[in-house]
Design a protein around this motif. Structure first.
Motif, PDB file in Angstrom:
ATOM      1  N   LYS A   2     -21.231  33.836   4.242  1.00 29.93           N
ATOM      2  CA  LYS A   2     -21.360  34.766   3.132  1.00 29.93           C
ATOM      3  C   LYS A   2     -21.947  34.040   1.929  1.00 29.93           C
ATOM      4  N   LYS A   3     -22.594  34.806   1.071  1.00 29.87           N
ATOM      5  CA  LYS A   3     -23.226  34.246  -0.130  1.00 29.87           C
ATOM      6  C   LYS A   3     -22.285  34.419  -1.314  1.00 29.87           C
ATOM      7  N   ASP A  17     -18.566  20.001 -10.550  1.00 28.39           N
ATOM      8  CA  ASP A  17     -17.495  19.745  -9.593  1.00 28.39           C
ATOM      9  C   ASP A  17     -17.395  20.881  -8.582  1.00 28.39           C
ATOM     10  N   TYR A  18     -17.454  22.106  -9.078  1.00 27.17           N
ATOM     11  CA  TYR A  18     -17.417  23.252  -8.170  1.00 27.17           C
ATOM     12  C   TYR A  18     -18.531  23.148  -7.134  1.00 27.17           C
ATOM     13  N   TYR A  19     -19.731  22.908  -7.574  1.00 26.20           N
ATOM     14  CA  TYR A  19     -20.887  22.839  -6.672  1.00 26.20           C
ATOM     15  C   TYR A  19     -20.688  21.745  -5.624  1.00 26.20           C
ATOM     16  N   LYS A  20     -20.186  20.614  -6.082  1.00 26.23           N
ATOM     17  CA  LYS A  20     -19.934  19.473  -5.184  1.00 26.23           C
ATOM     18  C   LYS A  20     -18.841  19.810  -4.164  1.00 26.23           C
ATOM     19  N   PHE A  21     -17.696  20.290  -4.659  1.00 24.09           N
ATOM     20  CA  PHE A  21     -16.556  20.551  -3.767  1.00 24.09           C
ATOM     21  C   PHE A  21     -16.875  21.649  -2.745  1.00 24.09           C
ATOM     22  N   ILE A  22     -17.573  22.693  -3.179  1.00 23.35           N
ATOM     23  CA  ILE A  22     -17.896  23.796  -2.266  1.00 23.35           C
ATOM     24  C   ILE A  22     -18.840  23.316  -1.165  1.00 23.35           C
ATOM     25  N   ASN A  23     -19.879  22.612  -1.551  1.00 21.10           N
ATOM     26  CA  ASN A  23     -20.836  22.132  -0.545  1.00 21.10           C
ATOM     27  C   ASN A  23     -20.226  21.094   0.385  1.00 21.10           C
ATOM     28  N   GLU A  24     -19.402  20.221  -0.157  1.00 23.50           N
ATOM     29  CA  GLU A  24     -18.703  19.256   0.696  1.00 23.50           C
ATOM     30  C   GLU A  24     -17.772  19.977   1.668  1.00 23.50           C
ATOM     31  N   GLY A  25     -17.102  21.015   1.180  1.00 26.25           N
ATOM     32  CA  GLY A  25     -16.170  21.768   2.017  1.00 26.25           C
ATOM     33  C   GLY A  25     -16.863  22.477   3.162  1.00 26.25           C
ATOM     34  N   ILE A  26     -18.005  23.085   2.893  1.00 20.89           N
ATOM     35  CA  ILE A  26     -18.774  23.756   3.950  1.00 20.89           C
ATOM     36  C   ILE A  26     -19.247  22.745   4.986  1.00 20.89           C
ATOM     37  N   ASN A  27     -19.756  21.631   4.504  1.00 19.24           N
ATOM     38  CA  ASN A  27     -20.273  20.622   5.431  1.00 19.24           C
ATOM     39  C   ASN A  27     -19.174  20.008   6.278  1.00 19.24           C
ATOM     40  N   LEU A  28     -17.984  19.840   5.695  1.00 21.23           N
ATOM     41  CA  LEU A  28     -16.847  19.306   6.444  1.00 21.23           C
ATOM     42  C   LEU A  28     -16.478  20.245   7.591  1.00 21.23           C
ATOM     43  N   GLU A  37     -24.575  28.751   0.737  1.00 21.14           N
ATOM     44  CA  GLU A  37     -25.596  29.578   0.123  1.00 21.14           C
ATOM     45  C   GLU A  37     -24.946  30.190  -1.112  1.00 21.14           C
ATOM     46  N   CYS A  38     -25.382  29.734  -2.281  1.00 25.21           N
ATOM     47  CA  CYS A  38     -24.739  30.199  -3.509  1.00 25.21           C
ATOM     48  C   CYS A  38     -25.751  30.332  -4.629  1.00 25.21           C
ATOM     49  N   ILE A  39     -25.404  31.143  -5.587  1.00 23.32           N
ATOM     50  CA  ILE A  39     -26.235  31.333  -6.768  1.00 23.32           C
ATOM     51  C   ILE A  39     -25.352  31.080  -7.990  1.00 23.32           C
ATOM     52  N   ILE A  40     -25.835  30.249  -8.898  1.00 23.71           N
ATOM     53  CA  ILE A  40     -25.072  29.905 -10.103  1.00 23.71           C
ATOM     54  C   ILE A  40     -25.726  30.560 -11.318  1.00 23.71           C
ATOM     55  N   TYR A  41     -24.931  31.321 -12.056  1.00 23.11           N
ATOM     56  CA  TYR A  41     -25.377  31.816 -13.358  1.00 23.11           C
ATOM     57  C   TYR A  41     -24.643  30.971 -14.398  1.00 23.11           C
ATOM     58  N   ALA A 219     -10.644  27.764  -1.678  1.00 19.70           N
ATOM     59  CA  ALA A 219     -10.557  29.207  -1.409  1.00 19.70           C
ATOM     60  C   ALA A 219     -11.956  29.823  -1.287  1.00 19.70           C
ATOM     61  N   ILE A 220     -12.885  29.344  -2.105  1.00 22.24           N
ATOM     62  CA  ILE A 220     -14.268  29.834  -2.033  1.00 22.24           C
ATOM     63  C   ILE A 220     -14.890  29.465  -0.689  1.00 22.24           C
ATOM     64  N   VAL A 221     -14.633  28.245  -0.229  1.00 23.01           N
ATOM     65  CA  VAL A 221     -15.135  27.808   1.076  1.00 23.01           C
ATOM     66  C   VAL A 221     -14.589  28.715   2.179  1.00 23.01           C
ATOM     67  N   GLU A 222     -13.286  28.999   2.101  1.00 28.25           N
ATOM     68  CA  GLU A 222     -12.662  29.880   3.106  1.00 28.25           C
ATOM     69  C   GLU A 222     -13.333  31.251   3.119  1.00 28.25           C
ATOM     70  N   PHE A 223     -13.620  31.774   1.927  1.00 31.30           N
ATOM     71  CA  PHE A 223     -14.279  33.085   1.847  1.00 31.30           C
ATOM     72  C   PHE A 223     -15.673  33.028   2.459  1.00 31.30           C
ATOM     73  N   ILE A 224     -16.435  32.005   2.107  1.00 33.97           N
ATOM     74  CA  ILE A 224     -17.798  31.888   2.616  1.00 33.97           C
ATOM     75  C   ILE A 224     -17.828  31.886   4.141  1.00 33.97           C
ATOM     76  N   LEU A 225     -16.836  31.250   4.731  1.00 34.90           N
ATOM     77  CA  LEU A 225     -16.789  31.108   6.190  1.00 34.90           C
ATOM     78  C   LEU A 225     -16.018  32.230   6.882  1.00 34.90           C
ATOM     79  N   SER A 226     -15.465  33.155   6.096  1.00 34.42           N
ATOM     80  CA  SER A 226     -14.647  34.221   6.698  1.00 34.42           C
ATOM     81  C   SER A 226     -15.508  35.299   7.353  1.00 34.42           C
TER      82      SER A 226
END
Length: 226
Positions: A2-3, A17-28, A37-41, A219-226
């Motif tokens: 999910k995006k 930090d958010y960007y780092k932790f989320i991407n590390e979490g997905i890759n793990l 896949e994310c968009i930052i405003y 939690a964001i990582v969990e959502f992305i992969l749900s």
């Protein structure tokens, strides 16, 4: 996957930090070259300061609207204090907002704790929006008793940590403040401001420390992969 849409810039330091932790979490979880896949405003933090948090609903709504138009599946507000408007924003934009204090309450309850100390901006500590979510999950919440202590935390979050400045004197003071909360009965401490982990973390204490930036990111990582 999910995006996810991230409302950042509040401050830019913790958004990294958010960007780092989320991407590390997905890759793990997925390995290879898989990342989020994310968009930052990214908001201009000065605009928040000029208006004050209580008057920033329209700024946040505009950011969320731009993210929705980019077809994200959910939104995360990359600051604890921004959750002042989380429920109202979710109602307006008709997209899930992954709520930081709800996820933090889950993490605290997993450790079987009932009473926690909360550090954050004055808004997070003093207003109901954050503590109410914790209390709805059966937690008792303590904040620093003295107004001058809460004012000090507000000042250092805004003028030091929000600029990426970690001062050793400030760290000593935060350690003292945490220890005072523990002496008052706190079984764990919630770092309810995404910049505070720049200054103190679990290595500084025996008492369980809850880093809301990491908890939210997981939690964001969990959502992305749900």
């Amino acid at each position: 996957m999910k995006k996810i849409g991230l409302v950042g810039g509040i401050s830019w330091v913790s958004t990294m930090d958010y960007y780092k932790f989320i991407n590390e979490g997905i890759n793990l979880k997925l390995g290879g070259l898989n990342f989020a896949e994310c968009i930052i405003y990214s908001l201009n933090f000065e605009d928040i300061q000029v208006k004050s948090w209580e008057n920033c609903f329209e700024l946040l709504l505009n950011a969320c609207g731009k993210l929705k138009s980019s077809n994200v599946d959910a939104i995360a507000l990359c600051a604890n204090t921004a959750h002042l408007f989380a429920d109202k924003l979710q109602e307006e934009i008709k997209l899930p907002i992954i709520h930081i204090s709800t996820e933090t309450a889950k993490a605290v309850k997993k450790q079987g704790l009932k009473k926690v100390g909360l550090l954050g901006t004055k808004f997070t500590m003093e207003m109901e929006f954050y503590r109410k979510k914790l209390e709805e999950n059966g937690l008792e919440v303590l904040i620093p008793e003295k107004q001058e202590t809460r004012d000090y935390i507000q000042y250092t979050v805004k003028e030091e940590l929000g600029r990426g400045i970690a001062n050793s004197n400030t760290k000593e003071n935060y350690i003292r403040i945490v220890n005072e909360l523990v002496d008052s009965g706190a079984e764990g401490i919630i770092l309810g401001c995404s910049e505070i982990p720049l200054l103190i973390n679990q290595k500084d204490f025996i008492t369980p420390i809850f880093d809301t930036t990491k908890i939210h990111s997981e939690a964001i990582v969990e959502f992305i992969l749900s």
